[in-house]
Design a protein around this motif. Structure first.
Motif, PDB file in Angstrom:
ATOM      1  N   ARG A  52       0.777  -1.232  -0.182  1.00 32.16           N
ATOM      2  CA  ARG A  52       0.006  -0.104  -0.136  1.00 32.16           C
ATOM      3  C   ARG A  52       0.826   1.137   0.099  1.00 32.16           C
ATOM      4  NH1 ARG A  52      -3.109  -3.453   3.391  1.00 32.16           N
ATOM      5  NH2 ARG A  52      -2.205  -2.577   5.259  1.00 32.16           N
ATOM      6  N   ARG A  53       1.899   1.379   0.686  1.00 31.73           N
ATOM      7  CA  ARG A  53       2.784   2.305   0.624  1.00 31.73           C
ATOM      8  C   ARG A  53       3.405   2.707  -0.905  1.00 31.73           C
ATOM      9  NH1 ARG A  53       4.662   0.335   5.775  1.00 31.73           N
ATOM     10  NH2 ARG A  53       6.332  -0.888   4.693  1.00 31.73           N
ATOM     11  N   ALA A  54       3.753   1.440  -1.368  1.00 28.44           N
ATOM     12  CA  ALA A  54       4.261   1.724  -2.814  1.00 28.44           C
ATOM     13  C   ALA A  54       3.233   2.123  -3.782  1.00 28.44           C
ATOM     14  CB  ALA A  54       4.671   0.189  -3.507  1.00 28.44           C
ATOM     15  N   LEU A  55       1.825   1.728  -3.405  1.00 32.04           N
ATOM     16  CA  LEU A  55       0.745   2.152  -4.457  1.00 32.04           C
ATOM     17  C   LEU A  55       0.671   3.730  -4.084  1.00 32.04           C
ATOM     18  CD1 LEU A  55      -1.516   2.256  -6.157  1.00 32.04           C
ATOM     19  CD2 LEU A  55      -2.906   1.563  -4.182  1.00 32.04           C
ATOM     20  N   GLN A  56       1.053   4.074  -2.707  1.00 26.26           N
ATOM     21  CA  GLN A  56       0.639   5.552  -2.598  1.00 26.26           C
ATOM     22  C   GLN A  56       1.780   6.393  -3.039  1.00 26.26           C
ATOM     23  OE1 GLN A  56       0.410   5.408   1.708  1.00 26.26           O
ATOM     24  NE2 GLN A  56      -1.946   4.641   1.720  1.00 26.26           N
ATOM     25  N   ARG A  57       3.297   5.791  -3.188  1.00 28.51           N
ATOM     26  CA  ARG A  57       4.245   6.536  -3.613  1.00 28.51           C
ATOM     27  C   ARG A  57       4.003   6.627  -5.236  1.00 28.51           C
ATOM     28  NH1 ARG A  57       7.446   3.035  -0.917  1.00 28.51           N
ATOM     29  NH2 ARG A  57       8.310   1.956  -2.713  1.00 28.51           N
ATOM     30  N   LEU A  58       3.467   5.980  -5.856  1.00 28.82           N
ATOM     31  CA  LEU A  58       3.326   5.583  -7.265  1.00 28.82           C
ATOM     32  C   LEU A  58       2.228   6.812  -7.375  1.00 28.82           C
ATOM     33  CD1 LEU A  58       3.080   2.005  -8.327  1.00 28.82           C
ATOM     34  CD2 LEU A  58       4.631   3.577  -9.238  1.00 28.82           C
ATOM     35  N   ILE A  59       1.043   7.100  -6.776  1.00 28.20           N
ATOM     36  CA  ILE A  59       0.127   7.987  -7.220  1.00 28.20           C
ATOM     37  C   ILE A  59       0.664   9.074  -6.836  1.00 28.20           C
ATOM     38  CG2 ILE A  59      -1.908   8.726  -6.158  1.00 28.20           C
ATOM     39  CD1 ILE A  59      -2.823   5.841  -5.677  1.00 28.20           C
ATOM     40  N   LEU A  99       9.595   1.073  -9.119  1.00 32.55           N
ATOM     41  CA  LEU A  99       9.786   1.440  -7.645  1.00 32.55           C
ATOM     42  C   LEU A  99      11.234   2.071  -7.309  1.00 32.55           C
ATOM     43  CD1 LEU A  99       7.862  -1.428  -5.916  1.00 32.55           C
ATOM     44  CD2 LEU A  99       7.216   0.992  -6.643  1.00 32.55           C
ATOM     45  N   GLY A 100      12.294   1.660  -7.823  1.00 33.65           N
ATOM     46  CA  GLY A 100      13.682   1.879  -7.982  1.00 33.65           C
ATOM     47  C   GLY A 100      13.706   3.502  -8.255  1.00 33.65           C
ATOM     48  N   GLU A 101      13.141   3.816  -9.512  1.00 35.66           N
ATOM     49  CA  GLU A 101      13.250   4.984  -9.993  1.00 35.66           C
ATOM     50  C   GLU A 101      12.630   6.085  -8.817  1.00 35.66           C
ATOM     51  OE1 GLU A 101      12.840   3.934 -14.409  1.00 35.66           O
ATOM     52  OE2 GLU A 101      11.179   4.710 -13.672  1.00 35.66           O
ATOM     53  N   LEU A 102      11.478   5.721  -8.436  1.00 34.76           N
ATOM     54  CA  LEU A 102      10.765   6.442  -7.341  1.00 34.76           C
ATOM     55  C   LEU A 102      11.560   6.879  -6.094  1.00 34.76           C
ATOM     56  CD1 LEU A 102       7.178   5.371  -7.384  1.00 34.76           C
ATOM     57  CD2 LEU A 102       8.136   6.946  -8.637  1.00 34.76           C
ATOM     58  N   GLU A 103      12.712   6.058  -5.704  1.00 34.40           N
ATOM     59  CA  GLU A 103      13.389   6.177  -4.395  1.00 34.40           C
ATOM     60  C   GLU A 103      14.620   7.316  -5.047  1.00 34.40           C
ATOM     61  OE1 GLU A 103      11.421   3.807  -2.191  1.00 34.40           O
ATOM     62  OE2 GLU A 103      13.039   5.283  -1.603  1.00 34.40           O
TER      63      GLU A 103
END
Length: 392
Positions: free
Chosen positions: A231-238, A387-391
């Motif tokens: 869910r945290r990963a989803l929130q980061r994507l959004i 997800l790596g790109e978002l970090e």
């Protein structure tokens, strides 16, 4: 035409308002993409049939899962595409129904009941059934399209009015939402398709060429949404997206801890949120389930001949809503600001329902489909990279 009417009868036409809307939305997509997307809008409506070798079935949908069933005072659209819908028939009808061939009992029971009562009970049970013509047209018209678009106050950093290069997070499934995402990808957006590891997009089980057409130009992320980390990963994507597309009922978003208005008000978050559902993202009917054929029928977007009602084309509310939603996103970008776009399939269908044009003397053409951009990636193929790109 080729997908509307009885198998043994002549092909039938469509309401002129439907064709006008398709023309309008197609033109908006072409202009909003700066000419990168050129579509035959009407051909777009038949792409699944072209890739699945489907044909018209009269009061049975092209895909075969839905039927128009006569009730005591009208007609009901009933879809048994999912095993859980068949399993719920005894609760809906108040009697035992065999799993192997439920249709005879469905016809017998519906015939002695009112369409209104059955429609209400279907809504309470979460079933994709609806009385024909039970939904009125879209109450609002944003951007000259039958969608509701609400400007959301909050930080607006401006930004590009073009879709090119923007990040689109596509949380939708099946046909309407994925088509919207595909058109935005073709217009130049970077689209990420997000699926649940427990419940991936059901269209993956269908014809691969059709899934490839809708999702071949997207990267694929799969998350375990039952876990806090997922869910945290989803929130980061959004939060990283410029545009979000989803087709979930409000209850599902609440369970994920997502408040769309709060998301849109956050600085740096998405500017546009496109919700493409059966009955809209707010109001008394927002929790209802509905697939394309049923949503179209509930809005009265069906054909009639001397024998009764027929389904109009193949799940027409799905591709129509996907096309119109893409047009609405591009128009909202052009205007600027932050918007919640509510593209509800049933009210949109009702907005273009009406008498069929006379197609006497015209030759029906077989459905055709565009070529996929590429094979769709397996579910989750790009999760680690994205997800790596978002970090960073």
């Amino acid at each position: 035409m080729i997908l509307t009417g009885r198998p043994e009868g002549p092909p039938l036409g469509a309401p002129s308002a439907l064709m006008d809307l398709v023309d309008r939305a197609t033109a908006v997509v072409h202009e909003g993409s700066e000419g990168r997307v050129s579509l035959d809008g009407l051909a777009l409506l038949g792409e699944r049939s072209a890739l699945s070798d489907l044909s018209r079935g009269g009061d049975i949908s092209c895909g075969g899962a839905a039927r128009l069933v006569p009730a005591r005072d009208g007609w009901l659209a009933v879809s048994l595409a999912r095993p859980e819908d068949v399993a719920a028939l005894p609760a809906w009808l108040g009697r035992d129904v065999p799993d192997d061939d439920p249709w005879p009992i469905v016809y017998e029971s519906v015939a002695v009941a009112t369409a209104t009562a059955l429609d209400e009970r279907a809504g309470l049970l979460g079933l994709p059934f609806a009385a024909v013509g039970s939904v009125g047209p879209c109450a609002n018209s944003a951007f000259g399209l039958p969608v509701d678009a609400v400007p959301v106050g909050g930080a607006d950093e401006g930004g590009s009015t073009s879709i090119e290069g923007l990040m689109v997070v596509d949380l939708s499934s099946l046909w309407a939402g994925p088509l919207c995402g595909q058109l935005l990808a073709e217009a130049g957006a970077s689209v990420i398709k997000v699926e649940s590891t427990a419940r991936p997009d059901g269209a993956r089980r269908g014809p691969a060429p059709f899934f490839d057409l809708l999702n071949g130009a997207k990267r694929s992320v799969a998350l375990d949404l039952a876990t806090p980390a997922g869910r945290r990963a989803l929130q980061r994507l959004i939060a990283a997206a410029d545009v979000v597309i989803e087709s979930a009922r409000p209850r599902a978003l609440e369970q994920m801890g997502i408040d769309v208005n709060d998301v849109l008000r956050q600085s740096g978050g998405p500017r546009l949120w496109a919700s493409i559902t059966s009955h809209g993202c707010s109001g008394a009917q927002a929790q209802r389930v509905g697939f394309g054929d049923v949503a179209a029928a509930s809005g009265g977007l069906i054909a009639h001949d001397g024998e009764g009602p027929c389904f109009l084309a193949d799940a027409v509310a799905d591709p129509l809503s996907g096309l119109v939603a893409a047009a609405a996103v591009l128009e909202a970008l052009r205007l600027g600001g932050r918007w919640l776009i509510d593209a509800a399939m049933a009210p949109m269908a009702a907005s273009v329902a009406g008498p069929l044009i006379d197609v006497g003397g015209l030759r029906a053409q077989p459905p055709r489909a565009r070529e996929p951009a590429a094979p769709a990636p397996p579910a989750g193929a790009d999760t680690e990279v994205v997800l790596g790109e978002l970090e960073l």
